[in-house]
Design a protein around this motif. Structure first.
Motif, short mmCIF file in Angstrom:
data_model
loop_
_atom_site.label_atom_id
_atom_site.label_comp_id
_atom_site.label_asym_id
_atom_site.label_seq_id
_atom_site.Cartn_x
_atom_site.Cartn_y
_atom_site.Cartn_z
N THR A 43 -29.84 109.44 -5.65
CA THR A 43 -30.69 108.36 -5.13
C THR A 43 -32.12 108.31 -5.68
OG1 THR A 43 -29.41 108.40 -3.07
CG2 THR A 43 -31.50 107.20 -3.03
N PHE A 44 -32.81 109.42 -5.73
CA PHE A 44 -34.25 109.42 -6.03
C PHE A 44 -34.51 109.71 -7.51
CE2 PHE A 44 -33.79 111.23 -1.66
CZ PHE A 44 -34.10 110.06 -0.98
N ILE A 45 -34.90 108.68 -8.26
CA ILE A 45 -35.18 108.85 -9.68
C ILE A 45 -36.34 109.80 -9.92
CG2 ILE A 45 -36.72 106.87 -9.91
CD1 ILE A 45 -35.32 106.32 -12.67
N GLU A 46 -37.21 109.95 -8.93
CA GLU A 46 -38.35 110.87 -9.06
C GLU A 46 -37.87 112.30 -9.35
OE1 GLU A 46 -39.59 107.46 -6.42
OE2 GLU A 46 -37.84 108.77 -6.55
N ASN A 47 -36.74 112.68 -8.78
CA ASN A 47 -36.21 114.02 -9.03
C ASN A 47 -35.70 114.15 -10.46
OD1 ASN A 47 -36.78 115.09 -6.47
ND2 ASN A 47 -34.93 114.18 -5.62
N ALA A 48 -35.14 113.08 -10.99
CA ALA A 48 -34.69 113.10 -12.39
C ALA A 48 -35.90 113.24 -13.32
CB ALA A 48 -33.92 111.81 -12.70
N HIS A 49 -37.00 112.57 -13.00
CA HIS A 49 -38.23 112.72 -13.80
C HIS A 49 -38.78 114.13 -13.67
CE1 HIS A 49 -38.98 108.74 -15.44
NE2 HIS A 49 -38.66 108.21 -14.26
N TRP A 50 -38.80 114.66 -12.45
CA TRP A 50 -39.29 116.02 -12.24
C TRP A 50 -38.52 117.01 -13.11
CZ3 TRP A 50 -36.06 119.69 -9.82
CH2 TRP A 50 -36.63 120.96 -9.71
N TRP A 51 -37.19 116.89 -13.13
CA TRP A 51 -36.37 117.80 -13.92
C TRP A 51 -36.69 117.67 -15.41
CZ3 TRP A 51 -33.66 121.90 -12.70
CH2 TRP A 51 -32.76 122.43 -13.62
N GLY A 52 -36.83 116.45 -15.87
CA GLY A 52 -37.16 116.23 -17.28
C GLY A 52 -38.50 116.79 -17.67
N LYS A 53 -39.47 116.67 -16.79
CA LYS A 53 -40.81 117.19 -17.08
C LYS A 53 -40.85 118.71 -17.05
CE LYS A 53 -43.04 113.06 -15.33
NZ LYS A 53 -43.70 112.42 -14.19
N THR A 54 -40.18 119.31 -16.07
CA THR A 54 -40.29 120.76 -15.90
C THR A 54 -39.27 121.56 -16.73
OG1 THR A 54 -38.90 120.74 -13.92
CG2 THR A 54 -41.27 120.60 -13.58
N ARG A 55 -38.06 121.06 -16.85
CA ARG A 55 -37.01 121.83 -17.55
C ARG A 55 -36.77 121.38 -18.98
NH1 ARG A 55 -34.49 125.94 -14.38
NH2 ARG A 55 -33.26 126.15 -16.26
N LEU A 56 -37.15 120.14 -19.30
CA LEU A 56 -36.89 119.62 -20.64
C LEU A 56 -38.19 119.32 -21.38
CD1 LEU A 56 -33.84 117.34 -19.78
CD2 LEU A 56 -33.82 119.62 -20.79
N ASP A 57 -39.27 119.90 -20.92
CA ASP A 57 -40.56 119.84 -21.61
C ASP A 57 -40.99 118.40 -21.94
OD1 ASP A 57 -42.81 121.17 -22.58
OD2 ASP A 57 -42.01 121.27 -24.63
N ASN A 58 -40.77 117.49 -21.00
CA ASN A 58 -41.17 116.09 -21.13
C ASN A 58 -40.43 115.33 -22.23
OD1 ASN A 58 -42.88 115.17 -19.12
ND2 ASN A 58 -44.64 116.22 -20.01
N LYS A 59 -39.35 115.89 -22.75
CA LYS A 59 -38.55 115.21 -23.79
C LYS A 59 -37.19 114.93 -23.18
CE LYS A 59 -41.04 117.52 -27.41
NZ LYS A 59 -41.32 118.88 -27.74
N TYR A 60 -37.10 113.82 -22.44
CA TYR A 60 -35.88 113.59 -21.68
C TYR A 60 -35.53 112.11 -21.60
CZ TYR A 60 -39.09 112.37 -17.84
OH TYR A 60 -40.07 111.78 -17.06
N VAL A 61 -34.28 111.90 -21.25
CA VAL A 61 -33.70 110.58 -21.03
C VAL A 61 -33.11 110.60 -19.63
CG1 VAL A 61 -31.87 109.00 -21.76
CG2 VAL A 61 -33.15 110.30 -23.47
#
Length: 188
Positions: A43-61
């Motif tokens: 549901t919450f896209i914010e969590n998908a962004h959080w994961w991309g920023k913290t675990r994928l070093d801001n290089k995410y889709v």
């Protein structure tokens, strides 16, 4: 049955066409919380962004999709108390057989339920990873119940859905929603 919006966060390898043609993608890390499967944020896209920023070093889709959520096909450790009790009973059985120790993980219990007890025949699982995100994360989507006390409501919790088998889930509309220059029809 409820149509649920979910998000998969992927490493950005500059391959948006491949992502939309071949996705979603499974996670098979050795430490995958729920075993091998396709992981999504509920549901919450914010969590998908959080994961991309913290675990994928801001290089995410981020890709959005929909599926039919139903507790007969999804083992729900967030909202279905009977499933929570089944999980607890499985832990109890593991204890009596001395199969449980301080290194036992959720994935191990799920594997025991599936392979030994033969009581886990679900196509997906839904869990809330308590303390997944730091309380200091901004915005943190947490509201105290009472001033001066540690208890709080997390109104955008880090709920994950891991899909093991897509058949019968009416999974559809897997499409990129971030970064915007990968979104179909995006104009600069």
């Amino acid at each position: 049955m409820e149509s649920k919006k979910i998000y998969q966060t992927l490493e950005d390898r500059e391959n948006p066409d491949q992502i939309e043609q071949e996705g979603p993608f499974p996670c098979s890390w050795n430490n995958s919380w729920l075993g091998t499967g396709h992981y999504f944020w509920d549901t919450f896209i914010e969590n998908a962004h959080w994961w991309g920023k913290t675990r994928l070093d801001n290089k995410y889709v981020i890709c959005e999709a929909h599926f039919n959520f139903c507790t007969t096909t999804c083992f729900d450790l967030v909202g279905k108390t009977e499933h929570m009790l089944d999980f607890e009973r499985s832990i109890g059985l593991m204890k009596t057989k001395k199969l449980l120790n301080n290194k036992t993980t959720v994935a191990r219990v799920l594997s025991y339920m599936q392979n030994t007890l033969k009581i886990f025949d679900y196509k997906a699982i839904r869990v809330y990873g308590v303390h997944s995100k730091s309380k200091d994360l901004q915005p943190n989507y947490q509201m105290k119940f009472e001033l001066g006390k540690p208890q709080y409501l997390d109104y955008k919790p880090a709920i994950q859905i891991c899909i093991y088998n897509f058949s019968g889930l009416s999974f559809k509309d897997f499409t990129i929603v971030y970064p915007y220059d990968y979104v179909s029809g995006y104009v600069v």
